[in-house]
Write a protein that holds these residues in place. Structure first.
Motif, short mmCIF file in Angstrom:
data_model
loop_
_atom_site.label_atom_id
_atom_site.label_comp_id
_atom_site.label_asym_id
_atom_site.label_seq_id
_atom_site.Cartn_x
_atom_site.Cartn_y
_atom_site.Cartn_z
N VAL A 66 0.90 -1.19 0.00
CA VAL A 66 0.05 -0.12 -0.08
C VAL A 66 0.79 1.18 -0.05
O VAL A 66 0.67 2.34 -0.70
N TRP A 69 1.11 4.23 -2.72
CA TRP A 69 0.86 5.57 -2.58
C TRP A 69 1.97 6.40 -3.01
O TRP A 69 1.64 7.62 -3.50
N MET A 104 -0.86 10.43 3.74
CA MET A 104 -1.40 9.35 3.17
C MET A 104 -2.67 9.28 3.79
O MET A 104 -3.04 9.43 5.02
N SER A 146 -8.10 6.09 5.71
CA SER A 146 -8.94 4.95 5.60
C SER A 146 -8.27 4.34 4.13
O SER A 146 -8.30 4.85 3.22
N GLN A 147 -7.87 2.91 4.33
CA GLN A 147 -7.29 2.24 3.34
C GLN A 147 -8.28 0.96 3.07
O GLN A 147 -8.93 0.66 3.96
N ASN A 148 -7.77 0.21 2.15
CA ASN A 148 -8.65 -1.01 1.89
C ASN A 148 -7.90 -2.23 2.76
O ASN A 148 -6.94 -2.66 2.91
#
Length: 130
Positions: free
Chosen positions: A10, A14, A91, A94-96
Motif C-alpha cells: 500500500v 501511495w 497518506m 482509510s485504506q483497503n
C-alpha cells in the motif's frame, strides 16, 4: 487484517502515485527488487508487532525509507526527501482493509557516501483492521 507486507505494498502504491515525486527519482521500490540507478527510493527495513484495541486488531509497523542520490551536491536529495515527507504525511487514513491511525517520523539521517548522498527516514505506522 493486513500485515507488514500488505502495508508495504500500500505504501509503495501511495508513493508511486505522486507524479511530482516520481519526476525526481528513477524508481520507488521494495528492498527485494533490483536496485535502480540513483536517484531512487526504497523501503529498506520494516518490522511489525501486535498493536490493537479491545474490539479491533492492529499492527504497529516500523519502516525505513532510503533515498539515494549521486553527485557532489545534496540539493536534489533534499528535494526528494521533502517530497517523500510531504507525501507520507498526506497518506489517507482509510485504506483497503485497515485504518491508518498514526504515522510518525521517528528519525532521519543523511550521510555522504562514495558515490553521492543517502538519507534514511524511519517511521512508525499504527493501523487497525476495519
Amino acid at each position: 487484517m493486513i500485515g507488514e507486507s500488505g502495508f508495504r505494498a500500500v505504501l509503495l502504491d501511495w508513493l508511486r502515485g505522486d507524479t511530482a515525486l516520481m519526476a525526481l527519482v528513477h524508481a520507488i521500490q521494495d528492498e527485494g527488487a533490483l536496485r535502480a540507478t540513483p536517484p531512487s527510493v526504497a523501503i529498506r527495513d520494516s518490522q511489525s508487532a501486535e498493536w490493537g484495541v479491545k474490539l479491533r486488531q492492529g499492527r504497529e509497523i516500523r519502516f525505513v525509507l532510503e533515498a539515494d542520490e549521486r553527485g557532489e551536491d545534496s540539493d536534489r536529495l533534499a528535494a526528494i526527501v521533502a517530497a517523500l515527507e510531504a507525501r507520507i504525511v498526506a497518506m489517507p487514513a482509510s485504506q483497503n482493509g485497515f485504518d491508518l491511525v498514526g504515522l510518525t517520523q521517528l528519525r532521519s539521517r543523511t550521510r555522504r557516501r562514495d558515490s553521492g548522498w543517502q538519507t534514511l527516514l524511519e517511521y512508525r505506522a499504527r493501523i487497525l483492521a476495519h
